[in-house]
Design a protein around this motif. Structure first.
Motif, short mmCIF file in Angstrom:
data_model
loop_
_atom_site.label_atom_id
_atom_site.label_comp_id
_atom_site.label_asym_id
_atom_site.label_seq_id
_atom_site.Cartn_x
_atom_site.Cartn_y
_atom_site.Cartn_z
N MET A 304 45.13 32.17 53.98
CA MET A 304 46.01 33.20 53.44
C MET A 304 46.40 32.90 52.00
SD MET A 304 46.10 35.54 55.62
CE MET A 304 47.32 36.62 54.88
N GLU A 305 46.44 31.62 51.64
CA GLU A 305 46.72 31.25 50.26
C GLU A 305 45.61 31.76 49.33
OE1 GLU A 305 47.54 27.18 47.63
OE2 GLU A 305 47.42 27.09 49.82
N VAL A 306 44.40 31.70 49.81
CA VAL A 306 43.26 32.19 49.03
C VAL A 306 43.20 33.72 49.06
CG1 VAL A 306 40.74 32.25 48.93
CG2 VAL A 306 41.91 30.09 49.34
N TRP A 307 43.42 34.29 50.23
CA TRP A 307 43.36 35.74 50.40
C TRP A 307 44.42 36.45 49.58
CZ3 TRP A 307 40.26 39.40 51.13
CH2 TRP A 307 40.60 40.63 51.71
N ASN A 308 45.58 35.82 49.41
CA ASN A 308 46.64 36.38 48.58
C ASN A 308 46.81 35.58 47.30
OD1 ASN A 308 47.65 38.70 49.98
ND2 ASN A 308 48.51 37.34 51.52
N HIS A 309 45.70 35.15 46.73
CA HIS A 309 45.70 34.45 45.45
C HIS A 309 46.28 35.38 44.38
CE1 HIS A 309 43.98 32.73 41.74
NE2 HIS A 309 43.90 31.59 42.42
N PRO A 310 47.04 34.84 43.42
CA PRO A 310 47.66 35.69 42.38
C PRO A 310 46.68 36.63 41.68
CG PRO A 310 48.54 33.47 42.25
CD PRO A 310 47.46 33.43 43.29
N ALA A 311 45.45 36.17 41.45
CA ALA A 311 44.47 37.04 40.77
C ALA A 311 44.09 38.22 41.65
CB ALA A 311 43.22 36.23 40.41
N ARG A 312 43.99 38.00 42.95
CA ARG A 312 43.65 39.09 43.86
C ARG A 312 44.84 40.05 44.00
NH1 ARG A 312 39.64 39.90 47.70
NH2 ARG A 312 38.85 37.80 47.39
N ILE A 313 46.04 39.51 44.06
CA ILE A 313 47.23 40.36 44.15
C ILE A 313 47.29 41.29 42.93
CG2 ILE A 313 49.75 40.34 44.00
CD1 ILE A 313 49.74 37.84 45.75
N LYS A 314 47.05 40.72 41.76
CA LYS A 314 47.10 41.52 40.52
C LYS A 314 46.02 42.60 40.53
CE LYS A 314 49.22 41.84 36.51
NZ LYS A 314 50.69 42.07 36.43
N ALA A 315 44.83 42.23 41.00
CA ALA A 315 43.73 43.20 41.06
C ALA A 315 44.07 44.34 42.01
CB ALA A 315 42.45 42.51 41.50
N ARG A 316 44.65 44.02 43.16
CA ARG A 316 45.03 45.07 44.12
C ARG A 316 46.05 46.03 43.52
NH1 ARG A 316 45.86 40.57 48.72
NH2 ARG A 316 43.73 40.55 49.63
N GLU A 317 46.97 45.51 42.77
CA GLU A 317 48.03 46.34 42.21
C GLU A 317 47.50 47.27 41.11
OE1 GLU A 317 51.78 43.22 42.89
OE2 GLU A 317 50.76 43.33 40.94
N LEU A 318 46.40 46.87 40.43
CA LEU A 318 45.97 47.61 39.25
C LEU A 318 44.61 48.30 39.35
CD1 LEU A 318 47.04 45.05 36.48
CD2 LEU A 318 48.27 47.09 37.22
#
Length: 376
Positions: A304-318
């Motif tokens: 889950m740490e990898v799945w919700n990595h900050p870079a992925r979170i940012k990509a999902r938001e934008l």
């Protein structure tokens, strides 16, 4: 495990809701997991962009164990390479995916498809096997892949025969064809070969150019020549009952009218940051199948740490907003456009070199350097 399909359906529903609302941090799981368990390959194909194909490194059992824990949520496990048949833990990976109810897809060059390997693939429940062929003659195959064309055809035939003996439909057998200047004229002939072997389909992609010596092979600079042979192959495949899945033709009107071509996707919303996960043999996790940067490593962190990595979170938001990340904005994997040179040659220097060498005449639909007479 009981109710596996319910688990997968609910996970997919959650991802759809999260995507619709541009949610960054999620408690769902990937639906489509691509695993590249090793870069090592027994071939040295001219178009391959993998610079570490001679390394012996492979996906560790520890990283594999973390993947196994979330496979019940995934609908598809896609194994690619390198050459997956060289992976030490391939049978374990396939059996884990099968136990978790995943559709199991794999890409191979087919050269190592021995009797033991064929038996193992059927025993573990492989759903689809795509064999990269890229040619319909020994000469062209040797030029592109460097291997033994007839040996691979024999291996494919033996796989078809084994399915027949067992009375099973799976795995579905598909040929992969990376279309370039030197092989596009053989696509129709390959459809005939596929039919004679009893195969299901051929999946065609345009060659993505990564090296200067390959620029001349890009069909972006041979558009009429490409469309002529692509249309010819589509019609031949239709006549003999082979499903030929082709990329968008350069003549967009023809692409819409001809059977088999997939739709242009320039306006499609991207689901990749929620739906997919790409795991490399090092344990590194890419944002998506198009790359998009690193999102952690399964050897060093929990899933889950990898799945919700900050870079992925940012990509999902934008990603589906007017201001996506630069990597998403430049993506030509999900939002393909056959008319955009970046789809064919991502490197701007190489693209500029090709445009300087060939000019824009044919890219805009000109006659091409050979003319249709030479293409027939």
């Amino acid at each position: 495990m009981e109710y596996l399909q319910n688990i997968k359906d609910l996970n997919a529903l959650a991802n759809s809701v999260f995507m619709a609302n541009c949610v960054g941090k999620v408690n769902s799981f990937p639906e489509f997991i691509t695993v590249m368990p090793l870069a090592k390959c027994n071939y040295n194909c001219v178009m391959c962009a993998e610079s570490e194909r001679h390394t012996d490194k492979e996906l560790s059992p520890e990283a594999l164990a973390k993947l196994e824990g979330i496979l019940p949520f995934a609908k598809t496990l896609f194994i690619t390479g390198g050459e997956p048949l060289l992976y030490s833990h391939l049978e374990r990976l396939l059996r884990s995916g099968s136990k978790a109810g995943c559709a199991l897809w794999m890409v191979s060059n087919g050269a190592l498809l021995t009797e033991r390997k064929r038996e193992m693939l059927l025993d573990t429940g492989l759903s689809q096997l795509k064999i990269s062929l890229d040619a319909a003659t020994s000469k062209t195959y040797r030029k592109i892949r460097g291997g033994n064309f007839l040996k691979v055809l024999n291996n494919i035939g033996q796989m078809v025969e084994l399915k027949y003996k067992r009375g099973v439909q799976l795995p579905a057998l598909q040929l992969g064809f990376v279309a370039m200047r030197s092989n596009i004229a053989e696509l129709g002939k390959l459809a005939v070969i596929a039919s004679n072997l009893g195969l299901d389909s051929i999946y065609v992609t345009y060659c993505t150019i990564h090296y200067e010596h390959m620029v001349d092979e890009s069909l972006y600079f041979h558009q009429e020549y490409s469309d002529h042979h692509m249309k010819k192959a589509i019609m031949m495949a239709q006549d003999i009952g082979i499903h030929l899945e082709t990329p968008p033709l350069f003549s967009r009107k023809d692409a819409q009218e001809l059977p088999g071509g997939y739709a242009d996707r320039t306006l499609v919303q991207c689901r990749e940051p929620w739906k997919t996960m790409f795991v490399r043999y090092t344990g590194d996790v890419n944002l998506c199948c198009g790359g998009g940067g690193n999102c952690g490593n399964l050897n060093d962190a929990g899933f889950m740490e990898v799945w919700n990595h900050p870079a992925r979170i940012k990509a999902r938001e934008l990603v589906n907003t007017p201001n996506p990340l630069p990597a998403c904005k430049a993506c030509h994997t999900v939002k393909q456009d056959s008319h955009h040179v970046g789809t064919h040659i991502p490197d701007k220097r190489l693209a500029a070199l090709g445009l300087e060498r060939f000019g824009n005449a044919e890219a805009k639909g000109g006659e091409g350097e050979c003319g249709l007479e030479a293409a027939v």
